[in-house]
Design a protein around this motif. Sequence first.
Motif, short mmCIF file in Angstrom:
data_model
loop_
_atom_site.label_atom_id
_atom_site.label_comp_id
_atom_site.label_asym_id
_atom_site.label_seq_id
_atom_site.Cartn_x
_atom_site.Cartn_y
_atom_site.Cartn_z
N ARG A 149 76.04 34.72 86.78
CA ARG A 149 75.80 34.70 85.33
C ARG A 149 76.60 33.56 84.74
O ARG A 149 77.82 33.48 84.94
N LEU A 150 75.92 32.68 84.05
CA LEU A 150 76.55 31.53 83.42
C LEU A 150 76.43 31.65 81.92
O LEU A 150 75.40 32.11 81.41
N THR A 151 77.44 31.18 81.22
CA THR A 151 77.28 31.12 79.76
C THR A 151 76.25 30.04 79.47
O THR A 151 76.02 29.14 80.29
N GLU A 152 75.64 30.13 78.32
CA GLU A 152 74.65 29.10 77.94
C GLU A 152 75.32 27.73 77.88
O GLU A 152 74.72 26.73 78.26
N LYS A 180 75.79 26.46 81.45
CA LYS A 180 74.46 26.13 81.99
C LYS A 180 73.98 24.78 81.46
O LYS A 180 73.47 23.95 82.21
N ALA A 181 74.18 24.55 80.16
CA ALA A 181 73.77 23.27 79.55
C ALA A 181 74.62 22.12 80.11
O ALA A 181 74.09 21.03 80.37
N ARG A 182 75.91 22.34 80.27
CA ARG A 182 76.78 21.29 80.83
C ARG A 182 76.35 20.92 82.25
O ARG A 182 76.28 19.75 82.61
N ALA A 212 74.06 17.30 86.09
CA ALA A 212 73.12 17.18 87.21
C ALA A 212 72.11 16.07 86.95
O ALA A 212 71.84 15.24 87.83
N GLU A 213 71.58 16.03 85.75
CA GLU A 213 70.61 14.99 85.41
C GLU A 213 71.23 13.60 85.52
O GLU A 213 70.64 12.68 86.08
N ARG A 214 72.43 13.45 84.99
CA ARG A 214 73.11 12.14 85.08
C ARG A 214 73.40 11.73 86.51
O ARG A 214 73.49 10.56 86.82
N THR A 248 70.29 14.78 90.24
CA THR A 248 70.03 15.97 91.05
C THR A 248 69.58 17.09 90.12
O THR A 248 69.50 16.93 88.91
N THR A 249 69.29 18.22 90.71
CA THR A 249 68.89 19.39 89.93
C THR A 249 70.12 20.24 89.64
O THR A 249 71.13 20.13 90.35
N PRO A 250 70.04 21.11 88.64
CA PRO A 250 71.16 22.03 88.43
C PRO A 250 71.46 22.85 89.69
O PRO A 250 72.62 23.06 90.04
N HIS A 251 70.42 23.29 90.37
CA HIS A 251 70.61 24.05 91.61
C HIS A 251 71.37 23.22 92.65
O HIS A 251 72.34 23.69 93.24
#
Length: 96
Positions: free
Chosen positions: A7-10, A13-15, A20-22, A25-28
Amino acid sequence: MSTTTIRLTEELKARIARVAERNGTTPHGFILGALEEKVDEAERRRGFIDEAEHRWQGFLNDGQVYAWEDMRDYLARRARGESPALPAKKTFGHEP
């Protein structure tokens, strides 16, 4: 491969998504990499602690140490590319 739910805080998760995008890669993928790095770090730390405890037990068993002056000379010679013999151990607290 198994699945684990976290469980991640929103906000976190956004960070993760931004980082990941920068990093291309993917968040996963980012999370997996971060977990692997953390596990590697914990394993190295545990290995370091285990080695320190092993050496401490050796000292407690025999009281033998390397004199700093001898070890400093040994390390300086190794740094110069020489192959000196390891200095002799001495009993802790006793002058030669």
